[in-house]
Design a protein around this motif. Structure first.
Motif, PDB file in Angstrom:
ATOM      1  N   TYR A 213      20.812 -47.126 -30.652  1.00  3.44           N
ATOM      2  CA  TYR A 213      20.058 -46.633 -29.653  1.00  3.44           C
ATOM      3  C   TYR A 213      19.663 -45.166 -29.375  1.00  3.44           C
ATOM      4  O   TYR A 213      18.529 -44.898 -28.467  1.00  3.44           O
ATOM      5  CB  TYR A 213      20.034 -47.525 -28.449  1.00  3.44           C
ATOM      6  CG  TYR A 213      20.062 -49.024 -28.293  1.00  3.44           C
ATOM      7  CD1 TYR A 213      18.804 -49.923 -29.007  1.00  3.44           C
ATOM      8  CD2 TYR A 213      21.269 -49.666 -28.086  1.00  3.44           C
ATOM      9  CE1 TYR A 213      19.189 -51.297 -29.401  1.00  3.44           C
ATOM     10  CE2 TYR A 213      21.984 -50.551 -28.182  1.00  3.44           C
ATOM     11  CZ  TYR A 213      20.938 -51.555 -28.651  1.00  3.44           C
ATOM     12  OH  TYR A 213      21.672 -52.634 -29.113  1.00  3.44           O
ATOM     13  N   TYR A 259      10.174 -51.964 -19.955  1.00  4.99           N
ATOM     14  CA  TYR A 259       9.270 -53.344 -19.788  1.00  4.99           C
ATOM     15  C   TYR A 259       9.938 -54.335 -18.843  1.00  4.99           C
ATOM     16  O   TYR A 259      10.990 -53.654 -18.157  1.00  4.99           O
ATOM     17  CB  TYR A 259      10.122 -53.430 -20.793  1.00  4.99           C
ATOM     18  CG  TYR A 259       9.201 -53.049 -22.180  1.00  4.99           C
ATOM     19  CD1 TYR A 259       8.696 -52.756 -22.555  1.00  4.99           C
ATOM     20  CD2 TYR A 259      10.818 -53.301 -23.709  1.00  4.99           C
ATOM     21  CE1 TYR A 259       7.882 -52.426 -23.917  1.00  4.99           C
ATOM     22  CE2 TYR A 259       9.815 -52.769 -24.568  1.00  4.99           C
ATOM     23  CZ  TYR A 259       9.088 -52.006 -24.961  1.00  4.99           C
ATOM     24  OH  TYR A 259       8.514 -52.377 -26.537  1.00  4.99           O
ATOM     25  N   ALA A 324      12.457 -51.240 -27.887  1.00  8.59           N
ATOM     26  CA  ALA A 324      11.854 -53.322 -28.894  1.00  8.59           C
ATOM     27  C   ALA A 324      13.560 -53.763 -29.365  1.00  8.59           C
ATOM     28  O   ALA A 324      13.948 -54.488 -29.309  1.00  8.59           O
ATOM     29  CB  ALA A 324      10.577 -52.619 -29.935  1.00  8.59           C
ATOM     30  N   LEU A 325      13.929 -52.714 -30.264  1.00  5.26           N
ATOM     31  CA  LEU A 325      15.334 -53.389 -30.895  1.00  5.26           C
ATOM     32  C   LEU A 325      16.081 -53.511 -29.797  1.00  5.26           C
ATOM     33  O   LEU A 325      16.795 -54.258 -29.606  1.00  5.26           O
ATOM     34  CB  LEU A 325      15.481 -51.583 -31.323  1.00  5.26           C
ATOM     35  CG  LEU A 325      17.221 -52.236 -31.944  1.00  5.26           C
ATOM     36  CD1 LEU A 325      17.489 -53.122 -33.192  1.00  5.26           C
ATOM     37  CD2 LEU A 325      18.072 -51.122 -32.295  1.00  5.26           C
ATOM     38  N   ALA A 327      15.660 -54.586 -26.747  1.00  2.00           N
ATOM     39  CA  ALA A 327      15.052 -56.468 -26.057  1.00  2.00           C
ATOM     40  C   ALA A 327      15.075 -57.169 -26.700  1.00  2.00           C
ATOM     41  O   ALA A 327      15.663 -58.400 -26.304  1.00  2.00           O
ATOM     42  CB  ALA A 327      13.884 -56.015 -25.541  1.00  2.00           C
ATOM     43  N   GLN A 328      15.003 -57.188 -28.244  1.00  2.00           N
ATOM     44  CA  GLN A 328      15.627 -58.283 -29.585  1.00  2.00           C
ATOM     45  C   GLN A 328      16.880 -58.154 -29.151  1.00  2.00           C
ATOM     46  O   GLN A 328      17.700 -59.558 -29.341  1.00  2.00           O
ATOM     47  CB  GLN A 328      15.087 -57.701 -30.696  1.00  2.00           C
ATOM     48  CG  GLN A 328      13.378 -57.369 -30.635  1.00  2.00           C
ATOM     49  CD  GLN A 328      12.513 -56.395 -32.284  1.00  2.00           C
ATOM     50  OE1 GLN A 328      13.914 -56.368 -33.086  1.00  2.00           O
ATOM     51  NE2 GLN A 328      12.101 -56.685 -32.096  1.00  2.00           N
ATOM     52  N   THR A 329      17.497 -57.530 -29.474  1.00  2.00           N
ATOM     53  CA  THR A 329      18.861 -57.450 -29.536  1.00  2.00           C
ATOM     54  C   THR A 329      19.505 -58.418 -28.309  1.00  2.00           C
ATOM     55  O   THR A 329      20.382 -59.329 -27.565  1.00  2.00           O
ATOM     56  CB  THR A 329      20.163 -56.203 -29.224  1.00  2.00           C
ATOM     57  OG1 THR A 329      19.492 -55.701 -30.097  1.00  2.00           O
ATOM     58  CG2 THR A 329      21.578 -56.927 -29.373  1.00  2.00           C
ATOM     59  N   LEU A 331      17.458 -60.650 -25.837  1.00  2.00           N
ATOM     60  CA  LEU A 331      17.405 -61.853 -25.594  1.00  2.00           C
ATOM     61  C   LEU A 331      18.354 -62.804 -26.508  1.00  2.00           C
ATOM     62  O   LEU A 331      18.319 -63.709 -26.288  1.00  2.00           O
ATOM     63  CB  LEU A 331      15.563 -61.503 -25.522  1.00  2.00           C
ATOM     64  CG  LEU A 331      14.829 -60.426 -24.518  1.00  2.00           C
ATOM     65  CD1 LEU A 331      12.909 -60.529 -24.971  1.00  2.00           C
ATOM     66  CD2 LEU A 331      15.004 -61.348 -23.041  1.00  2.00           C
ATOM     67  N   LYS A 332      18.180 -62.043 -27.966  1.00  2.00           N
ATOM     68  CA  LYS A 332      18.714 -62.705 -28.910  1.00  2.00           C
ATOM     69  C   LYS A 332      19.970 -63.051 -28.474  1.00  2.00           C
ATOM     70  O   LYS A 332      20.276 -64.285 -28.097  1.00  2.00           O
ATOM     71  CB  LYS A 332      18.518 -62.169 -30.286  1.00  2.00           C
ATOM     72  CG  LYS A 332      19.366 -63.235 -31.131  1.00  2.00           C
ATOM     73  CD  LYS A 332      19.173 -62.066 -32.842  1.00  2.00           C
ATOM     74  CE  LYS A 332      17.789 -62.162 -32.802  1.00  2.00           C
ATOM     75  NZ  LYS A 332      17.754 -60.924 -34.363  1.00  2.00           N
ATOM     76  N   LYS A 335      20.058 -65.987 -25.444  1.00  2.00           N
ATOM     77  CA  LYS A 335      19.118 -67.319 -25.522  1.00  2.00           C
ATOM     78  C   LYS A 335      20.130 -68.551 -25.917  1.00  2.00           C
ATOM     79  O   LYS A 335      19.759 -69.615 -24.971  1.00  2.00           O
ATOM     80  CB  LYS A 335      19.007 -67.209 -26.840  1.00  2.00           C
ATOM     81  CG  LYS A 335      18.284 -68.180 -27.144  1.00  2.00           C
ATOM     82  CD  LYS A 335      17.400 -68.626 -28.795  1.00  2.00           C
ATOM     83  CE  LYS A 335      16.270 -69.832 -28.891  1.00  2.00           C
ATOM     84  NZ  LYS A 335      15.605 -69.782 -30.271  1.00  2.00           N
TER      85      LYS A 335
END
Length: 359
Positions: A213, A259, A324-325, A327-329, A331-332, A335
């Motif tokens: 990051y 965000y 964004a990386l 956030a993607q990490t 949220l994945k 899940k």
């Protein structure tokens, strides 16, 4: 710490602490958490004037950790022994330098009084002609100095303080502190403890890989002249999945982003039991995400996860390039997150302890 490491231009002790703090799946902290011995850990250098400094590892213990101090200390010296074999690699030095530059280049605005106070604390240690370069940055990477420092971090050179209820440590407090009358006990290390800690190694405690990051390109978008007022948010997406608003910065011109994601759920109904379960779930989720939270924080990104009455909130705040990386990490990862029984019980125990300690 030896005198040569107290006002060290290469900041060798600070680099070693940074290596111990680095967040990853095989860190010292993750090892202690896997054994239910600790909640958190922070290595640091504490200066006492210009002649004295301590290398400190501060650990937030679980009840199990308070009962097994020998095991906790053994893990700490295991991590230090591993570092003695591998040394702190140059990429961690470069990473720390890059982060220090980012913090200085994009430091938050403070008032004049705070700035003068900070400069007053720093200037006795650095000449005005170079200030604040030597305060902020290390002069260079010195592998031999790191090796020499690590050789000093031994059980014989250490002093260990445990603040815990005696019912966990199984010790009778037989002394009283002079001014406030606090009860305490001193316990000498045994030769067996020293020998076991000096030789301990564990392949499962490893060095951190490069921080994913840490931003490398923070060039601002070319823009027109600075606006005198803030731009109102615009609705850019509105469908069955949710609504997204964008507020473009045309005032501060910093390479940062904010965000906020709100996930609404009827499960957060207003009952006492649901409120408790919600808080426990968030505590478990934050621990599951702790590696990402620490790595992001070290790279200038803040990740916050918290509930309100009807929603689960995620806030990503900091340098924009890798947001964004992150956030993607995150949220994945959440899940399909289901807290294990051990993780739930750990945070239930902590919540109960906090309630019992509440004044």
């Amino acid at each position: 710490l030896p005198q040569k490491f107290i006002q060290d231009p290469n900041k060798t002790a600070e680099l070693t602490a940074y290596a111990l703090n680095a967040a990853h799946d095989h860190s010292l902290l993750e090892k202690l958490k896997a054994q239910n011995l600790a909640y958190d850990l922070q290595a640091d250098v504490e200066n006492f004037g210009t002649l004295n400094a301590l290398f400190v590892i501060d650990i937030d213990l679980t009840m199990e950790g308070a009962k097994n101090i020998n095991q906790v200390l053994g893990a700490c010296f295991t991590a230090l022994n591993n570092l003695k074999k591998s040394n702190v690699p140059p990429y961690l030095f470069e990473e720390r330098q890059a982060l220090q530059k980012l913090k200085y280049n994009y430091q938050p605005r403070i008032n004049a009084f705070q700035y003068v106070m900070q400069a007053g604390r720093d200037l006795p240690d650095e000449d005005l002609s170079s200030y604040p370069q030597k305060t902020v940055l290390a002069a260079g990477y010195d592998a031999a100095a790191v090796t020499e420092l690590l050789q000093q971090l031994t059980p014989q050179n250490g002093c260990f303080y445990v603040i815990a209820d005696p019912k966990y440590t199984q010790l009778t407090l037989d002394r009283k502190e002079k001014w406030l009358g606090a009860e305490y006990k001193t316990v000498p290390l045994t030769p067996a403890q020293i020998d076991s800690w000096q030789e301990a190694t564990d392949a499962q405690i490893t060095l951190s890989p490069p921080n994913p990051y840490l931003p490398t390109q923070l060039k601002l978008i070319d823009n027109t002249e600075k606006q005198t007022s803030f731009t109102a948010p615009k609705k850019i997406i509105n469908n069955a999945y949710g609504t997204i608003y964008l507020a473009q910065d045309d005032y501060f011109f910093e390479p940062k982003i904010y965000y906020q994601i709100k996930v609404y759920t009827p499960s957060f109904r207003n009952s006492a039991s649901m409120q408790v379960l919600k808080e426990l779930y968030i505590a478990c989720l934050n621990e599951e995400l702790q590696t990402e939270i620490i790595a992001a924080h070290n790279a200038g990104l803040t990740l916050l996860v918290f509930p309100d009455q009807l929603s689960l909130n995620f806030i990503f705040d900091g340098y924009s390039e890798k947001a964004a990386l992150l956030a993607q990490t995150v949220l994945k990862k959440i899940k399909n997150f289901q807290p294990s029984a051990a993780l739930y019980n750990k945070h239930y125990e902590l919540a109960l302890q906090n309630c019992q300690n509440f004044p």
